[in-house]
Scaffold this motif. Structure first.
Motif, PDB file in Angstrom:
ATOM      1  N   LYS A  22       0.844  -1.194   0.000  1.00  0.00           N
ATOM      2  CA  LYS A  22       0.000   0.000   0.000  1.00  0.00           C
ATOM      3  C   LYS A  22       0.885   1.251   0.000  1.00  0.00           C
ATOM      4  O   LYS A  22       1.760   1.391   0.850  1.00  0.00           O
ATOM      5  CB  LYS A  22      -0.910   0.010   1.226  1.00  0.00           C
ATOM      6  CG  LYS A  22      -1.865   1.179   1.254  1.00  0.00           C
ATOM      7  CD  LYS A  22      -2.786   1.139   2.437  1.00  0.00           C
ATOM      8  CE  LYS A  22      -3.705   2.351   2.427  1.00  0.00           C
ATOM      9  NZ  LYS A  22      -4.629   2.340   3.556  1.00  0.00           N
ATOM     10  N   LYS A  25       0.086   7.747   2.270  1.00  0.00           N
ATOM     11  CA  LYS A  25      -1.079   8.624   2.118  1.00  0.00           C
ATOM     12  C   LYS A  25      -0.826   9.720   1.088  1.00  0.00           C
ATOM     13  O   LYS A  25      -1.711  10.060   0.303  1.00  0.00           O
ATOM     14  CB  LYS A  25      -1.456   9.229   3.464  1.00  0.00           C
ATOM     15  CG  LYS A  25      -2.717  10.030   3.435  1.00  0.00           C
ATOM     16  CD  LYS A  25      -3.095  10.551   4.806  1.00  0.00           C
ATOM     17  CE  LYS A  25      -4.375  11.353   4.724  1.00  0.00           C
ATOM     18  NZ  LYS A  25      -4.802  11.825   6.041  1.00  0.00           N
ATOM     19  N   CYS A  28      -1.252   8.317  -2.430  1.00  0.00           N
ATOM     20  CA  CYS A  28      -2.671   8.068  -2.702  1.00  0.00           C
ATOM     21  C   CYS A  28      -3.399   9.369  -3.016  1.00  0.00           C
ATOM     22  O   CYS A  28      -4.196   9.437  -3.959  1.00  0.00           O
ATOM     23  CB  CYS A  28      -3.328   7.365  -1.517  1.00  0.00           C
ATOM     24  SG  CYS A  28      -2.735   5.684  -1.245  1.00  0.00           S
ATOM     25  N   THR A  29      -3.106  10.396  -2.246  1.00  0.00           N
ATOM     26  CA  THR A  29      -3.729  11.707  -2.455  1.00  0.00           C
ATOM     27  C   THR A  29      -3.325  12.272  -3.816  1.00  0.00           C
ATOM     28  O   THR A  29      -4.171  12.769  -4.557  1.00  0.00           O
ATOM     29  CB  THR A  29      -3.332  12.679  -1.331  1.00  0.00           C
ATOM     30  OG1 THR A  29      -3.783  12.137  -0.086  1.00  0.00           O
ATOM     31  CG2 THR A  29      -3.958  14.050  -1.541  1.00  0.00           C
ATOM     32  N   GLY A  32      -5.063  10.451  -6.736  1.00  0.00           N
ATOM     33  CA  GLY A  32      -6.474  10.803  -6.857  1.00  0.00           C
ATOM     34  C   GLY A  32      -6.720  12.241  -7.259  1.00  0.00           C
ATOM     35  O   GLY A  32      -7.442  12.513  -8.222  1.00  0.00           O
ATOM     36  N   TYR A  39      -9.223   4.522  -7.253  1.00  0.00           N
ATOM     37  CA  TYR A  39      -8.806   3.235  -6.707  1.00  0.00           C
ATOM     38  C   TYR A  39      -9.930   2.226  -6.886  1.00  0.00           C
ATOM     39  O   TYR A  39     -11.077   2.483  -6.528  1.00  0.00           O
ATOM     40  CB  TYR A  39      -8.429   3.346  -5.224  1.00  0.00           C
ATOM     41  CG  TYR A  39      -7.872   2.054  -4.716  1.00  0.00           C
ATOM     42  CD1 TYR A  39      -6.596   1.645  -5.073  1.00  0.00           C
ATOM     43  CD2 TYR A  39      -8.645   1.201  -3.933  1.00  0.00           C
ATOM     44  CE1 TYR A  39      -6.086   0.441  -4.652  1.00  0.00           C
ATOM     45  CE2 TYR A  39      -8.140  -0.007  -3.505  1.00  0.00           C
ATOM     46  CZ  TYR A  39      -6.860  -0.381  -3.871  1.00  0.00           C
ATOM     47  OH  TYR A  39      -6.357  -1.585  -3.456  1.00  0.00           O
ATOM     48  N   TRP A  46      -4.901   1.313  -8.754  1.00  0.00           N
ATOM     49  CA  TRP A  46      -5.257   2.666  -9.142  1.00  0.00           C
ATOM     50  C   TRP A  46      -5.407   2.622 -10.650  1.00  0.00           C
ATOM     51  O   TRP A  46      -4.550   2.068 -11.344  1.00  0.00           O
ATOM     52  CB  TRP A  46      -4.164   3.644  -8.730  1.00  0.00           C
ATOM     53  CG  TRP A  46      -4.142   3.877  -7.260  1.00  0.00           C
ATOM     54  CD1 TRP A  46      -3.441   3.174  -6.326  1.00  0.00           C
ATOM     55  CD2 TRP A  46      -4.883   4.855  -6.545  1.00  0.00           C
ATOM     56  NE1 TRP A  46      -3.691   3.666  -5.079  1.00  0.00           N
ATOM     57  CE2 TRP A  46      -4.577   4.707  -5.180  1.00  0.00           C
ATOM     58  CE3 TRP A  46      -5.783   5.850  -6.928  1.00  0.00           C
ATOM     59  CZ2 TRP A  46      -5.138   5.519  -4.200  1.00  0.00           C
ATOM     60  CZ3 TRP A  46      -6.333   6.663  -5.945  1.00  0.00           C
ATOM     61  CH2 TRP A  46      -6.010   6.492  -4.602  1.00  0.00           C
TER      62      TRP A  46
END
Length: 66
Positions: A22, A25, A28-29, A32, A39, A46
């Motif tokens: 994973k 953060k 991931c931000t 997106g 996701y 993704w």
């Protein structure tokens, strides 16, 4: 790329970024908000529709060339 793979999934018309672990953060931000990837829990990836702009976004997000 180190830490995962990029897949052109023609069956569902998506470019997918699949991480070995994973991502943090911040990544991931960025994926997106900045690069407009979504996701998919179903695909554990993704992903975004296959377009030239998506290919460019992948290269920028992961700092890779292909």
């Amino acid at each position: 790329f180190e830490g995962g793979i990029v897949v052109w999934n023609y069956e569902i018309e998506r470019i997918q970024i699949i991480f070995d672990e994973k991502p943090d953060k911040e990544m991931c931000t960025r994926l997106g908000r900045e690069f407009r990837f979504n996701y998919s829990r179903t695909n554990n990836a993704w992903q975004r529709q296959i377009t030239r702009n998506t290919e460019i976004a992948v290269q920028q997000a992961l700092n890779i060339k292909f």
